[in-house]
Design a protein around this motif. Structure first.
Motif, PDB file in Angstrom:
ATOM      1  N   ILE A  45     114.137  46.118  71.847  1.00 33.21           N
ATOM      2  CA  ILE A  45     112.991  45.797  70.987  1.00 33.21           C
ATOM      3  C   ILE A  45     113.033  46.637  69.716  1.00 33.21           C
ATOM      4  N   TRP A  48     115.727  45.276  67.498  1.00 28.76           N
ATOM      5  CA  TRP A  48     115.273  43.977  66.991  1.00 28.76           C
ATOM      6  C   TRP A  48     114.332  44.179  65.799  1.00 28.76           C
ATOM      7  N   LYS A  49     113.379  45.104  65.965  1.00 33.48           N
ATOM      8  CA  LYS A  49     112.413  45.372  64.893  1.00 33.48           C
ATOM      9  C   LYS A  49     113.081  45.995  63.672  1.00 33.48           C
ATOM     10  N   ILE A  81     108.156  40.501  71.225  1.00 31.44           N
ATOM     11  CA  ILE A  81     108.803  40.516  69.916  1.00 31.44           C
ATOM     12  C   ILE A  81     108.285  39.310  69.140  1.00 31.44           C
TER      13      ILE A  81
END
Length: 93
Positions: A45, A48-49, A81
């Motif tokens: 996560i 991803w961010k 997400i």
């Protein structure tokens, strides 16, 4: 007899959980590993961010890109997400 009990248990499982009758079972993508440690998910996560591409994230975890893609689907469905401007390609830098 123990074998009879196992057979009866199998029949109960089939009756309650396997509602579709199948003659031959095909398991899609069984060669892939869709199990993730919660620490890996948290790191996933975070990456991803940050905007890393799905391929780079998969490489970081030594995973097949399809394993990472399924995790994206799971996390998105659970609202952990959100979609990114650059999509799964990421890499805004």
């Amino acid at each position: 007899m123990k074998v009879d009990n196992v057979y009866k248990q199998d029949r109960r499982v089939e009756k309650y959980y396997m509602v579709k009758k199948r003659t031959t079972i095909y398991t899609a993508l069984e060669e892939l590993d869709f199990h993730w440690d919660e620490r890996e998910v948290a790191e996933f996560i975070r990456l991803w961010k940050r905007g890393l591409s799905l391929q780079k994230i998969a490489n970081k975890f030594s995973r097949d890109i399809d394993e990472a893609a399924v995790l994206v689907l799971d996390l998105a469905r659970k609202k952990r997400i959100t979609p990114r401007e650059f999509g799964v390609g990421g890499d805004r830098f």
